[in-house]
Motif scaffolding. Structure first.
Motif, mmCIF file in Angstrom:
data_model
loop_
_atom_site.group_PDB
_atom_site.id
_atom_site.type_symbol
_atom_site.label_atom_id
_atom_site.label_comp_id
_atom_site.label_asym_id
_atom_site.label_seq_id
_atom_site.Cartn_x
_atom_site.Cartn_y
_atom_site.Cartn_z
ATOM 1 N N PRO A 117 0.846 -1.191 0.000
ATOM 2 C CA PRO A 117 0.000 0.000 0.000
ATOM 3 C C PRO A 117 0.887 1.248 0.000
ATOM 4 O O PRO A 117 1.996 1.235 0.543
ATOM 5 C CB PRO A 117 -0.794 -0.108 1.306
ATOM 6 N N GLU A 118 0.404 2.321 -0.587
ATOM 7 C CA GLU A 118 1.230 3.512 -0.787
ATOM 8 C C GLU A 118 1.803 4.070 0.508
ATOM 9 O O GLU A 118 2.982 4.411 0.570
ATOM 10 C CB GLU A 118 0.444 4.606 -1.509
ATOM 11 N N ARG A 119 1.011 4.214 1.553
ATOM 12 C CA ARG A 119 1.507 4.777 2.803
ATOM 13 C C ARG A 119 2.638 3.917 3.372
ATOM 14 O O ARG A 119 3.674 4.423 3.802
ATOM 15 C CB ARG A 119 0.367 4.902 3.829
ATOM 16 N N ARG A 120 2.481 2.617 3.359
ATOM 17 C CA ARG A 120 3.511 1.705 3.869
ATOM 18 C C ARG A 120 4.786 1.841 3.045
ATOM 19 O O ARG A 120 5.898 1.884 3.581
ATOM 20 C CB ARG A 120 2.979 0.267 3.803
ATOM 21 N N ARG A 121 4.619 1.909 1.716
ATOM 22 C CA ARG A 121 5.774 2.054 0.814
ATOM 23 C C ARG A 121 6.506 3.369 1.107
ATOM 24 O O ARG A 121 7.722 3.413 1.188
ATOM 25 C CB ARG A 121 5.312 1.989 -0.637
ATOM 26 N N ARG A 122 5.753 4.482 1.237
ATOM 27 C CA ARG A 122 6.358 5.791 1.494
ATOM 28 C C ARG A 122 7.124 5.798 2.818
ATOM 29 O O ARG A 122 8.212 6.364 2.915
ATOM 30 C CB ARG A 122 5.282 6.883 1.490
ATOM 31 N N ILE A 123 6.560 5.171 3.845
ATOM 32 C CA ILE A 123 7.232 5.108 5.152
ATOM 33 C C ILE A 123 8.526 4.305 5.044
ATOM 34 O O ILE A 123 9.586 4.723 5.533
ATOM 35 C CB ILE A 123 6.290 4.515 6.218
ATOM 36 N N LEU A 125 10.403 3.693 2.392
ATOM 37 C CA LEU A 125 11.410 4.404 1.598
ATOM 38 C C LEU A 125 11.966 5.615 2.352
ATOM 39 O O LEU A 125 13.161 5.906 2.258
ATOM 40 C CB LEU A 125 10.823 4.824 0.250
ATOM 41 N N ALA A 126 11.115 6.302 3.099
ATOM 42 C CA ALA A 126 11.587 7.472 3.856
ATOM 43 C C ALA A 126 12.596 7.048 4.925
ATOM 44 O O ALA A 126 13.626 7.700 5.117
ATOM 45 C CB ALA A 126 10.403 8.203 4.482
ATOM 46 N N VAL A 127 12.298 5.951 5.609
ATOM 47 C CA VAL A 127 13.187 5.503 6.686
ATOM 48 C C VAL A 127 14.449 4.847 6.116
ATOM 49 O O VAL A 127 15.575 5.144 6.543
ATOM 50 C CB VAL A 127 12.450 4.542 7.646
ATOM 51 N N ARG A 128 14.302 3.950 5.164
ATOM 52 C CA ARG A 128 15.446 3.179 4.664
ATOM 53 C C ARG A 128 16.246 3.880 3.576
ATOM 54 O O ARG A 128 17.459 3.730 3.519
ATOM 55 C CB ARG A 128 14.970 1.812 4.150
ATOM 56 N N MET A 129 15.617 4.623 2.704
ATOM 57 C CA MET A 129 16.335 5.261 1.598
ATOM 58 C C MET A 129 16.737 6.700 1.928
ATOM 59 O O MET A 129 17.853 7.104 1.646
ATOM 60 C CB MET A 129 15.489 5.234 0.323
ATOM 61 N N GLU A 130 15.805 7.464 2.493
ATOM 62 C CA GLU A 130 16.095 8.860 2.808
ATOM 63 C C GLU A 130 16.777 9.015 4.158
ATOM 64 O O GLU A 130 17.204 10.105 4.514
ATOM 65 C CB GLU A 130 14.808 9.689 2.772
ATOM 66 N N ARG A 131 16.814 7.932 4.938
ATOM 67 C CA ARG A 131 17.439 7.926 6.259
ATOM 68 C C ARG A 131 16.786 8.899 7.245
ATOM 69 O O ARG A 131 17.448 9.487 8.076
ATOM 70 C CB ARG A 131 18.935 8.229 6.155
ATOM 71 N N LEU A 132 15.476 9.078 7.124
ATOM 72 C CA LEU A 132 14.739 9.913 8.070
ATOM 73 C C LEU A 132 14.441 9.092 9.316
ATOM 74 O O LEU A 132 14.294 7.872 9.252
ATOM 75 C CB LEU A 132 13.424 10.400 7.453
ATOM 76 N N THR A 133 14.347 9.767 10.438
ATOM 77 C CA THR A 133 13.964 9.073 11.669
ATOM 78 C C THR A 133 12.460 8.840 11.637
ATOM 79 O O THR A 133 11.723 9.506 10.897
ATOM 80 C CB THR A 133 14.329 9.898 12.915
ATOM 81 N N GLN A 134 12.016 7.910 12.435
ATOM 82 C CA GLN A 134 10.576 7.627 12.484
ATOM 83 C C GLN A 134 9.776 8.851 12.941
ATOM 84 O O GLN A 134 8.732 9.135 12.342
ATOM 85 C CB GLN A 134 10.309 6.401 13.346
ATOM 86 N N PRO A 135 10.213 9.618 13.942
ATOM 87 C CA PRO A 135 9.467 10.829 14.306
ATOM 88 C C PRO A 135 9.407 11.843 13.156
ATOM 89 O O PRO A 135 8.376 12.501 12.954
ATOM 90 C CB PRO A 135 10.239 11.400 15.505
ATOM 91 N N GLU A 136 10.486 11.946 12.366
ATOM 92 C CA GLU A 136 10.472 12.865 11.221
ATOM 93 C C GLU A 136 9.440 12.419 10.187
ATOM 94 O O GLU A 136 8.720 13.239 9.617
ATOM 95 C CB GLU A 136 11.867 12.931 10.565
ATOM 96 N N VAL A 137 9.373 11.114 9.950
ATOM 97 C CA VAL A 137 8.386 10.592 8.989
ATOM 98 C C VAL A 137 6.979 10.857 9.504
ATOM 99 O O VAL A 137 6.092 11.271 8.737
ATOM 100 C CB VAL A 137 8.616 9.078 8.735
ATOM 101 N N ALA A 138 6.746 10.648 10.788
ATOM 102 C CA ALA A 138 5.421 10.887 11.366
ATOM 103 C C ALA A 138 5.017 12.350 11.185
ATOM 104 O O ALA A 138 3.875 12.643 10.777
ATOM 105 C CB ALA A 138 5.416 10.502 12.844
ATOM 106 N N ARG A 139 5.946 13.274 11.465
ATOM 107 C CA ARG A 139 5.642 14.698 11.296
ATOM 108 C C ARG A 139 5.387 15.039 9.834
ATOM 109 O O ARG A 139 4.443 15.736 9.495
ATOM 110 C CB ARG A 139 6.795 15.554 11.828
ATOM 111 N N ARG A 140 6.247 14.538 8.949
ATOM 112 C CA ARG A 140 6.115 14.834 7.517
ATOM 113 C C ARG A 140 4.774 14.344 6.977
ATOM 114 O O ARG A 140 4.147 15.018 6.167
ATOM 115 C CB ARG A 140 7.263 14.181 6.743
ATOM 116 N N MET A 141 4.365 13.140 7.399
ATOM 117 C CA MET A 141 3.138 12.545 6.853
ATOM 118 C C MET A 141 1.893 12.908 7.671
ATOM 119 O O MET A 141 0.776 12.571 7.263
ATOM 120 C CB MET A 141 3.299 11.021 6.757
ATOM 121 N N LEU A 150 4.294 0.702 13.222
ATOM 122 C CA LEU A 150 3.527 -0.471 12.766
ATOM 123 C C LEU A 150 3.681 -0.693 11.264
ATOM 124 O O LEU A 150 3.905 -1.826 10.813
ATOM 125 C CB LEU A 150 2.046 -0.330 13.133
ATOM 126 N N GLU A 151 3.541 0.383 10.484
ATOM 127 C CA GLU A 151 3.651 0.260 9.021
ATOM 128 C C GLU A 151 5.064 -0.174 8.616
ATOM 129 O O GLU A 151 5.231 -1.000 7.719
ATOM 130 C CB GLU A 151 3.283 1.589 8.339
#
Length: 165
Positions: A117-123, A125-141, A150-151
């Protein structure tokens, strides 16, 4: 005695006596011969200033020093077995089979990511490819940190299962 050629002449004239005495001291006739050969070479390539009061003692000490230098140099050389071991070290670069397997895994992983699913894919890629922290991804999304966790967990489990791990 004057130095240079005079010492070489003395070495040539007393070679057998020097070799015999060195062989007794070094425990090997071959080592004595090698030491005297090195002494001869050193005499021919070096300038020795002044006079030598005792040419016998001077040449004997010079030969003993040459023997010590030869032993030290021999200690730094690799044995034939060590060279053989080094030649048998496997190449760390992947071979054709490993390269093909890695390409296959990469294709499988890319396909698995596309199927998410798109949201799972975006999370993922953001964490593994862009090297963003999980809190940064949560704020961004604009989602909770718990949802990101969970995702991401589901995405990683899905990829692992597709790769057979």
């Amino acid at each position: 005695m004057s130095v240079g050629i005079g010492l070489q002449e003395f070495l040539a004239a007393r070679y057998d006596d020097l070799r015999r005495r060195l062989a007794q001291r070094l425990g090997s006739d071959d080592m004595a011969g090698d030491a005297l050969q090195e002494t001869w070479l050193r005499l021919s390539t070096r300038q020795i200033a002044g006079t030598v009061a005792s040419p016998w003692s001077y040449l004997f000490r010079m030969a003993m020093n040459a023997s010590v230098d030869q032993r030290r140099a021999a200690g730094r050389r690799l044995t034939l077995y060590e060279v053989d071991d080094l030649l048998e070290v496997p190449d760390p670069a992947p071979g054709p089979a490993e390269s093909a397997g890695a390409r296959s895994d990469l294709e499988t992983l890319a396909q698995a990511i596309e199927e998410m699913p798109e949201r799972r894919r975006r999370i993922l890629l953001a964490v593994r490819m862009e090297r963003l922290t999980q809190p940064e991804v949560a704020r961004r999304m604009g989602i909770s940190l718990r949802l990101v966790e969970l995702e991401l967990q589901k995405a990683q489990a899905y990829c692992a299962s597709r790769l057979g791990r």
